[in-house]
Each structure stands twice: as C-alpha cells, then as structure tokens.
Design a protein around this motif. Structure first.
Motif, PDB file in Angstrom:
ATOM      1  N   ASN A  21      36.278 -18.364 -54.512  1.00  0.00           N
ATOM      2  CA  ASN A  21      35.280 -18.667 -53.491  1.00  0.00           C
ATOM      3  C   ASN A  21      35.213 -17.492 -52.507  1.00  0.00           C
ATOM      4  N   ARG A  22      34.416 -17.613 -51.485  1.00  0.00           N
ATOM      5  CA  ARG A  22      34.231 -16.508 -50.540  1.00  0.00           C
ATOM      6  C   ARG A  22      35.550 -16.086 -49.897  1.00  0.00           C
ATOM      7  N   LYS A  23      36.314 -17.043 -49.450  1.00  0.00           N
ATOM      8  CA  LYS A  23      37.594 -16.731 -48.797  1.00  0.00           C
ATOM      9  C   LYS A  23      38.558 -16.058 -49.773  1.00  0.00           C
ATOM     10  N   GLU A  24      38.649 -16.579 -50.979  1.00  0.00           N
ATOM     11  CA  GLU A  24      39.562 -16.017 -51.983  1.00  0.00           C
ATOM     12  C   GLU A  24      39.113 -14.614 -52.399  1.00  0.00           C
ATOM     13  N   LEU A  25      37.795 -14.435 -52.570  1.00  0.00           N
ATOM     14  CA  LEU A  25      37.271 -13.132 -52.956  1.00  0.00           C
ATOM     15  C   LEU A  25      37.508 -12.108 -51.847  1.00  0.00           C
ATOM     16  N   PHE A  26      37.299 -12.516 -50.609  1.00  0.00           N
ATOM     17  CA  PHE A  26      37.534 -11.606 -49.492  1.00  0.00           C
ATOM     18  C   PHE A  26      39.004 -11.190 -49.451  1.00  0.00           C
ATOM     19  N   HIS A  27      39.893 -12.124 -49.683  1.00  0.00           N
ATOM     20  CA  HIS A  27      41.325 -11.803 -49.721  1.00  0.00           C
ATOM     21  C   HIS A  27      41.603 -10.764 -50.806  1.00  0.00           C
ATOM     22  N   TYR A  28      40.989 -10.939 -51.969  1.00  0.00           N
ATOM     23  CA  TYR A  28      41.147  -9.977 -53.068  1.00  0.00           C
ATOM     24  C   TYR A  28      40.641  -8.600 -52.629  1.00  0.00           C
ATOM     25  N   PHE A  29      39.484  -8.558 -51.979  1.00  0.00           N
ATOM     26  CA  PHE A  29      38.932  -7.286 -51.504  1.00  0.00           C
ATOM     27  C   PHE A  29      39.887  -6.607 -50.520  1.00  0.00           C
ATOM     28  N   VAL A  30      40.413  -7.370 -49.585  1.00  0.00           N
ATOM     29  CA  VAL A  30      41.304  -6.804 -48.565  1.00  0.00           C
ATOM     30  C   VAL A  30      42.564  -6.244 -49.212  1.00  0.00           C
ATOM     31  N   VAL A  31      43.145  -6.984 -50.146  1.00  0.00           N
ATOM     32  CA  VAL A  31      44.383  -6.548 -50.794  1.00  0.00           C
ATOM     33  C   VAL A  31      44.168  -5.292 -51.635  1.00  0.00           C
ATOM     34  N   THR A  32      43.025  -5.176 -52.271  1.00  0.00           N
ATOM     35  CA  THR A  32      42.795  -4.061 -53.195  1.00  0.00           C
ATOM     36  C   THR A  32      42.068  -2.874 -52.563  1.00  0.00           C
TER      37      THR A  32
ATOM     38  N   PHE B 228      32.517 -10.119 -44.213  1.00  0.00           N
ATOM     39  CA  PHE B 228      32.106 -10.682 -45.507  1.00  0.00           C
ATOM     40  C   PHE B 228      31.551 -12.083 -45.261  1.00  0.00           C
ATOM     41  N   ASN B 229      30.408 -12.145 -44.580  1.00  0.00           N
ATOM     42  CA  ASN B 229      29.814 -13.424 -44.210  1.00  0.00           C
ATOM     43  C   ASN B 229      29.113 -14.068 -45.408  1.00  0.00           C
TER      44      ASN B 229
ATOM     45  N   ARG C  88      26.686 -14.252 -50.808  1.00  0.00           N
ATOM     46  CA  ARG C  88      25.600 -14.675 -51.709  1.00  0.00           C
ATOM     47  C   ARG C  88      24.961 -13.477 -52.394  1.00  0.00           C
ATOM     48  N   GLU C  89      24.761 -12.388 -51.661  1.00  0.00           N
ATOM     49  CA  GLU C  89      24.188 -11.174 -52.251  1.00  0.00           C
ATOM     50  C   GLU C  89      25.093 -10.634 -53.360  1.00  0.00           C
ATOM     51  N   PHE C  90      26.402 -10.611 -53.083  1.00  0.00           N
ATOM     52  CA  PHE C  90      27.356 -10.121 -54.083  1.00  0.00           C
ATOM     53  C   PHE C  90      27.329 -11.021 -55.318  1.00  0.00           C
ATOM     54  N   CYS C  91      27.341 -12.325 -55.102  1.00  0.00           N
ATOM     55  CA  CYS C  91      27.296 -13.267 -56.218  1.00  0.00           C
ATOM     56  C   CYS C  91      26.054 -13.031 -57.076  1.00  0.00           C
ATOM     57  N   LYS C  92      24.931 -12.839 -56.436  1.00  0.00           N
ATOM     58  CA  LYS C  92      23.679 -12.609 -57.161  1.00  0.00           C
ATOM     59  C   LYS C  92      23.783 -11.352 -58.022  1.00  0.00           C
TER      60      LYS C  92
ATOM     61  N   GLY D  82      31.564 -20.034 -57.129  1.00  0.00           N
ATOM     62  CA  GLY D  82      32.439 -18.885 -56.948  1.00  0.00           C
ATOM     63  C   GLY D  82      32.354 -17.968 -58.147  1.00  0.00           C
ATOM     64  N   LEU D  83      33.202 -16.965 -58.172  1.00  0.00           N
ATOM     65  CA  LEU D  83      33.184 -15.970 -59.235  1.00  0.00           C
ATOM     66  C   LEU D  83      34.195 -16.308 -60.312  1.00  0.00           C
TER      67      LEU D  83
END
Length: 127
Positions: A10-21, A38-39, A44-48, A57-58
């Motif tokens: 989901n958005r929160k989990e994906l953002f965490h992945y982005f921050v870590v990597t 990462f609002n 939504r834009e990234f998902c699209k 989610g992804l």
C-alpha cells in the motif's frame, strides 16, 4: 515491506520501501524527508504508471514493471534489503521496536543520526 502480508504494497508500505532503498543524501532522499511528499496524488500517479490498482496496492509484477521503467535500480535495492528479508518479526514485537526507535529518533526523520546514537548507547549499555 508488506507489513500486513496481503501480497500488496500500500502507499505507506511502498513509501517505506522507497525510503529504505534511496540514499538519504540524494535528491530523492531529501524529498522523501519532506512531510507528505509521497501523498495520495503521487501514489495514484505511480500506481497508474506501473499498472497497479491504488486501492489494492502494488504486486511484485507492478514492482518489476517499475524497475523496467527505470524507477530505481533492482540490483542495488536487492542488496540493500537483503538483510531485512531474513527478519520476519511478529507484529507485537514490531510495535515495540517502533516505539523504542521513536524514543531515540529525536528529530522524527526516520533515521538515527550520530548525535541521537550517542544519546542512545549509554542508555542501552547502562553507562
């Protein structure tokens, strides 16, 4: 990174992945430190762009598509997260760890910097 183990980030989990990597001193790393970077609109834009349903989610397939579209470097991210994949911590213990981390992350940026580490060590070693 799939905290709820539902097979999607989901958005929160994906953002965490982005921050870590993402290196914290990089342009994106600095952007991620900004409140609400990462609002929902950006999510939504990234998902699209990667063919994901933002309500679900992804999936791994969506993440692979993101790498094929040059969002990040899969080989680097694999190395960065290697140690994390072997650690499956129960939710109750994760909450305890988050609370302990928050107690030492004095500037609330999601990282323990050197001054925070210096304050943390004596309390853990009893010195």
């Amino acid at each position: 990174f799939d905290d709820d183990s539902n097979g999607y980030l989901n958005r929160k989990e994906l953002f965490h992945y982005f921050v870590v990597t993402t290196p914290p001193d990089s342009e994106m790393g600095r952007a991620y430190k900004k409140k609400d970077y990462f609002n929902l609109v950006r999510y939504r834009e990234f998902c699209k762009k990667v063919g994901a349903d933002p309500l679900m989610g992804l999936t791994l397939e969506n993440i692979q598509r993101a790498y094929s579209q040059h969002y990040g470097y899969a080989h680097k991210d694999w190395v960065v997260t290697a140690g994390m994949r072997s650690m499956k911590i129960p939710a109750r213990e994760r909450q305890h760890i988050k609370e302990a981390f928050a107690a030492f992350d004095l500037d609330n940026n999601g990282f323990i910097n050197w001054p925070e580490m210096q304050k943390m060590v004596p309390s853990m070693t009893g010195q």
